[in-house]
Write a protein that holds these residues in place. Structure first.
Motif, mmCIF file in Angstrom:
data_model
loop_
_atom_site.group_PDB
_atom_site.id
_atom_site.type_symbol
_atom_site.label_atom_id
_atom_site.label_comp_id
_atom_site.label_asym_id
_atom_site.label_seq_id
_atom_site.Cartn_x
_atom_site.Cartn_y
_atom_site.Cartn_z
ATOM 1 N N MET A 62 157.613 94.831 43.838
ATOM 2 C CA MET A 62 157.213 93.431 44.053
ATOM 3 C C MET A 62 156.352 93.317 45.310
ATOM 4 S SD MET A 62 160.676 91.470 42.691
ATOM 5 C CE MET A 62 159.888 90.042 41.946
ATOM 6 N N PRO A 63 155.164 93.955 45.271
ATOM 7 C CA PRO A 63 154.349 94.004 46.483
ATOM 8 C C PRO A 63 153.908 92.636 46.970
ATOM 9 C CG PRO A 63 153.125 94.820 44.577
ATOM 10 C CD PRO A 63 154.539 94.658 44.144
ATOM 11 N N GLY A 64 153.723 91.694 46.060
ATOM 12 C CA GLY A 64 153.269 90.362 46.482
ATOM 13 C C GLY A 64 154.316 89.696 47.366
ATOM 14 N N LEU A 65 155.556 89.744 46.930
ATOM 15 C CA LEU A 65 156.614 89.109 47.727
ATOM 16 C C LEU A 65 156.815 89.852 49.046
ATOM 17 C CD1 LEU A 65 159.405 88.087 45.179
ATOM 18 C CD2 LEU A 65 157.651 86.663 46.256
ATOM 19 N N MET A 66 156.796 91.172 49.013
ATOM 20 C CA MET A 66 157.065 91.930 50.235
ATOM 21 C C MET A 66 155.933 91.755 51.247
ATOM 22 S SD MET A 66 159.975 92.787 49.366
ATOM 23 C CE MET A 66 160.650 93.861 50.613
ATOM 24 N N GLU A 67 154.700 91.684 50.756
ATOM 25 C CA GLU A 67 153.576 91.469 51.664
ATOM 26 C C GLU A 67 153.614 90.049 52.240
ATOM 27 O OE1 GLU A 67 151.625 93.657 52.967
ATOM 28 O OE2 GLU A 67 150.557 92.104 54.093
ATOM 29 N N THR A 68 154.050 89.097 51.417
ATOM 30 C CA THR A 68 154.179 87.715 51.900
ATOM 31 C C THR A 68 155.204 87.650 53.030
ATOM 32 O OG1 THR A 68 153.607 86.942 49.694
ATOM 33 C CG2 THR A 68 154.654 85.338 51.127
ATOM 34 N N ASN A 92 153.185 83.222 43.742
ATOM 35 C CA ASN A 92 152.631 81.870 43.558
ATOM 36 C C ASN A 92 153.672 80.808 43.923
ATOM 37 O OD1 ASN A 92 149.836 81.967 42.371
ATOM 38 N ND2 ASN A 92 150.876 83.313 40.932
ATOM 39 N N GLN A 93 154.921 81.036 43.519
ATOM 40 C CA GLN A 93 155.977 80.072 43.855
ATOM 41 C C GLN A 93 156.108 79.925 45.373
ATOM 42 O OE1 GLN A 93 157.807 77.923 42.442
ATOM 43 N NE2 GLN A 93 158.141 78.477 40.304
ATOM 44 N N VAL A 107 146.872 86.557 45.258
ATOM 45 C CA VAL A 107 148.063 87.092 44.585
ATOM 46 C C VAL A 107 147.685 88.345 43.804
ATOM 47 C CG1 VAL A 107 149.832 86.668 42.823
ATOM 48 C CG2 VAL A 107 149.239 84.856 44.449
ATOM 49 N N ALA A 108 146.585 88.262 43.061
ATOM 50 C CA ALA A 108 146.157 89.438 42.292
ATOM 51 C C ALA A 108 145.869 90.605 43.217
ATOM 52 C CB ALA A 108 144.928 89.094 41.458
ATOM 53 N N SER A 109 145.155 90.333 44.317
ATOM 54 C CA SER A 109 144.756 91.455 45.177
ATOM 55 C C SER A 109 145.976 92.117 45.818
ATOM 56 C CB SER A 109 143.728 91.026 46.218
ATOM 57 O OG SER A 109 144.293 90.073 47.060
ATOM 58 N N LEU A 110 147.031 91.361 46.052
ATOM 59 C CA LEU A 110 148.241 91.957 46.621
ATOM 60 C C LEU A 110 148.901 92.938 45.653
ATOM 61 C CD1 LEU A 110 149.963 88.866 48.309
ATOM 62 C CD2 LEU A 110 148.728 90.739 49.430
ATOM 63 N N HIS A 111 148.549 92.841 44.364
ATOM 64 C CA HIS A 111 149.202 93.694 43.369
ATOM 65 C C HIS A 111 148.354 94.873 42.899
ATOM 66 C CE1 HIS A 111 151.749 90.145 43.344
ATOM 67 N NE2 HIS A 111 152.699 90.987 42.993
ATOM 68 N N LEU A 112 147.136 94.983 43.412
ATOM 69 C CA LEU A 112 146.255 96.053 42.931
ATOM 70 C C LEU A 112 146.714 97.426 43.402
ATOM 71 C CD1 LEU A 112 142.732 94.402 43.405
ATOM 72 C CD2 LEU A 112 143.955 94.776 41.266
ATOM 73 N N GLY A 113 147.086 97.513 44.664
ATOM 74 C CA GLY A 113 147.404 98.812 45.258
ATOM 75 C C GLY A 113 148.522 99.530 44.523
ATOM 76 N N ARG A 114 149.548 98.806 44.138
ATOM 77 C CA ARG A 114 150.735 99.415 43.514
ATOM 78 C C ARG A 114 150.395 100.149 42.220
ATOM 79 N NH1 ARG A 114 154.514 102.080 42.932
ATOM 80 N NH2 ARG A 114 156.628 101.541 42.310
ATOM 81 N N VAL A 115 149.328 99.688 41.543
ATOM 82 C CA VAL A 115 148.947 100.363 40.303
ATOM 83 C C VAL A 115 147.676 101.198 40.483
ATOM 84 C CG1 VAL A 115 150.128 98.801 38.716
ATOM 85 C CG2 VAL A 115 147.812 98.228 39.473
ATOM 86 N N GLY A 116 147.340 101.448 41.744
ATOM 87 C CA GLY A 116 146.209 102.340 42.025
ATOM 88 C C GLY A 116 144.863 101.790 41.615
ATOM 89 N N ALA A 117 144.752 100.457 41.566
ATOM 90 C CA ALA A 117 143.475 99.856 41.161
ATOM 91 C C ALA A 117 142.584 99.655 42.378
ATOM 92 C CB ALA A 117 143.741 98.519 40.475
ATOM 93 N N LYS A 118 141.344 100.090 42.253
ATOM 94 C CA LYS A 118 140.381 99.942 43.364
ATOM 95 C C LYS A 118 139.378 98.853 43.030
ATOM 96 C CE LYS A 118 140.157 104.739 44.895
ATOM 97 N NZ LYS A 118 139.226 105.873 44.815
ATOM 98 N N LEU A 119 139.232 97.910 43.926
ATOM 99 C CA LEU A 119 138.334 96.780 43.700
ATOM 100 C C LEU A 119 136.921 97.126 44.167
ATOM 101 C CD1 LEU A 119 138.857 93.864 42.689
ATOM 102 C CD2 LEU A 119 139.074 93.185 45.087
ATOM 103 N N THR A 120 135.943 96.695 43.403
ATOM 104 C CA THR A 120 134.546 96.852 43.820
ATOM 105 C C THR A 120 134.161 95.646 44.671
ATOM 106 O OG1 THR A 120 134.024 98.049 41.807
ATOM 107 C CG2 THR A 120 132.165 97.022 42.962
ATOM 108 N N ARG A 121 133.390 95.896 45.730
ATOM 109 C CA ARG A 121 132.950 94.800 46.564
ATOM 110 C C ARG A 121 131.451 94.589 46.360
ATOM 111 N NH1 ARG A 121 134.764 91.637 50.606
ATOM 112 N NH2 ARG A 121 133.245 91.180 52.217
ATOM 113 N N MET A 122 131.084 93.321 46.144
ATOM 114 C CA MET A 122 129.656 93.021 45.970
ATOM 115 C C MET A 122 128.957 93.108 47.316
ATOM 116 S SD MET A 122 129.313 89.585 43.695
ATOM 117 C CE MET A 122 130.443 88.593 44.672
ATOM 118 N N ASP A 123 127.651 93.400 47.279
ATOM 119 C CA ASP A 123 126.914 93.219 48.531
ATOM 120 C C ASP A 123 126.373 91.782 48.557
ATOM 121 O OD1 ASP A 123 124.546 93.144 47.017
ATOM 122 O OD2 ASP A 123 124.235 95.309 47.220
ATOM 123 N N GLN A 124 125.798 91.422 49.723
ATOM 124 C CA GLN A 124 125.366 90.036 49.928
ATOM 125 C C GLN A 124 124.329 89.608 48.888
ATOM 126 O OE1 GLN A 124 126.915 88.049 52.104
ATOM 127 N NE2 GLN A 124 125.699 86.391 51.238
#
Ligand code: NAI
Length: 430
Positions: free
Chosen positions: A28-34, A362-363, A392-409
């Protein structure tokens, strides 16, 4: 002897519950990070939360998150069959007034809710956290004097949210309310992927039936129905869907499900699952026409999707708790799960921790927002802003090894959205 401010089935189950909570925390990474981010500021200090939500291991982690942020909490379950007794014991042993056990009577159910509203020394809540709207209804009907003292309430599920919008429309809603269900990271995850795992799990725990090769009917192809249909198909069932909404019916057809009416299905299907949030979807006539050993269950919030009352006239034979054979006069039997109450919590243990972490983060955000910024809100229904949904979504990415792409400006300017989000319009449907 001092007054015992809790009621659970067996307090000696606390150690077991605590061990399961520890495992849940790792999922439950979202709750623990919160907790890590906000506990130092104690944003819920002074909050007195009455909660009414399935008293499971995952909810135990939610309760302790609210407490770590400073809140006082009293809790009951929102269904008579959904409590995990080891979870209730673990939070009670830690000093939380929890009133919940698996297999409450209806009368005990309402008594438990009452205990969360009226604590010792005049304790009463200033925030509500609800699932399905029963606590909200009790406060509105029995304790209306509490309403002006509430910072607000947050509601977990589709059915409860529908009740809130009804009240807001009629002008009877007594406090600012957050619709947690319609955060994308709630309904598009818990209702969908949660049910995809917990529906079949509960049918198997209850019946051990072979799903492969069977014909299963899912009534309702909303978020819960989509997950349910996928879970049955995953084990090899032929899945048929019933719908009243042409858009959802078309979606079901595009997914390759056969879209039928109950009348087409009743005599041939083996497993029936209601997921509509509506009532009287499986009627007495339908059940009379089903074949011998058909399995009938509901995964929607309330037990009125199946006309269980009409079955009371027949012979019931309990196979084990929450699994009943109902015998019709001609000798035909159907297997009814959890007496028509939500099967994944009555016959299973609900959704996995990971998906509940999304819902419950979210709660917690809704509770913090209401408590700290209540002045911004009318007695109406609100949804959390999109940047929090994305958080909320971003707090849960790490646990499943998902890497987010970042846009440039330049890309951000091309799309016309900020580099740090929100990334989608309010009307984007995911
Ligand atoms: P939804 O509104 O997305 O889907 C319900 C669908 O049922 C809709 O597409 C609607 O058109 C359809 N429907 C309504 N009446 C019908 C009828 N007579 N026959 C066939 N289809 C019909 O709602 P969602 O989010 O899928 O929730 C459904 C229920 O499940 C609600 O009661 C909700 O509170 C509950 N729920 C249960 C969960 C669980 O873990 N057991 C988790 C999340 C929600």
């Amino acid at each position: 002897m001092s007054h015992q401010d809790y009621k659970v089935a067996d307090i000696s189950l606390a150690d077991w519950g605590r061990k399961e909570m520890k495992i849940a925390e790792s999922e439950m990474p979202g709750l623990m990070e919160t907790r890590r981010e906000f506990a130092p500021q104690q944003p819920l200090k002074g909050a007195r939360i009455a909660g009414c939500l399935h008293m499971t291991i995952q909810t135990a982690v939610l309760i302790e998150t609210l407490q770590e942020l400073g809140a006082e909490v009293r809790w009951s379950s929102c269904n008579i069959f959904s409590t995990q007794d080891q979870a209730a014991a673990a939070v009670a042993a830690n000093g939380t007034p929890v009133f919940a056990w698996k297999g409450e009577t209806e009368e005990e159910y309402w008594w438990c809710i009452d205990q969360t509203i009226n604590g010792p020394d005049g304790w009463q809540p200033n925030l509500l956290l609800d699932d399905g709207g029963d606590l909200t209804a009790v406060v509105h009907e029995k304790y209306p004097e509490l309403l002006p003292k509430l910072y607000g309430l947050s509601e977990e599920t589709t059915t409860g949210v529908n009740r809130l919008y009804h009240m807001a429309k009629k002008g009877t809603l007594g406090a600012p309310s957050f619709n947690v269900n319609d955060s994308v990271t709630k309904s598009k995850f818990d209702n969908l992927y949660g049910c995809r795992e917990s529906l079949v799990d509960s049918i198997k725990r209850a019946t051990d039936v072979m799903i492969a090769g069977k014909t299963a009917v899912v009534c309702g192809f909303g978020d819960v129905g989509k997950g349910s249909a996928q879970s049955l198909r995953g084990l090899g069932a032929q899945v048929w869907v019933t719908e009243i909404d042409p858009i959802c019916a078309l979606q079901a057809a595009m997914e390759g499900y056969k879209v039928v009416t109950m009348e087409d299905a009743v005599e041939v299907a083996d497993i029936f699952v209601t997921a509509t949030g509506n009532y009287n979807v499986i009627t007495h006539e339908h059940m009379k026409a089903m074949k011998d050993e058909a399995i009938v269950c509901n995964i929607g919030h309330f037990d009125n999707e199946i006309d269980v009352d009409s079955l009371r006239q027949y012979k019931w034979d309990q196979i084990k708790p929450q699994v009943d054979h109902v015998e019709f006069p001609d000798g035909k039997k159907i297997t009814l799960l959890a007496e028509g109450r939500l099967v994944n919590l009555g016959c299973g243990t609900g959704h996995p921790s990971y998906v509940m972490s999304n819902s419950f983060t979210n709660q917690v955000m809704a509770q913090m927002e209401l408590f700290n910024n209540w002045g911004k809100y009318e007695r109406d229904v609100y949804i959390l802003p999109k940047h929090l949904d994305e958080k909320v979504a971003s707090l849960h990415l790490g646990r499943v090894g998902a890497k987010l792409t970042r846009m440039d400006q330049e890309q951000a300017e091309y799309l016309g959205v900020p580099v740090d989000g929100p990334y989608k319009s309010e009307w984007y449907r995911y």
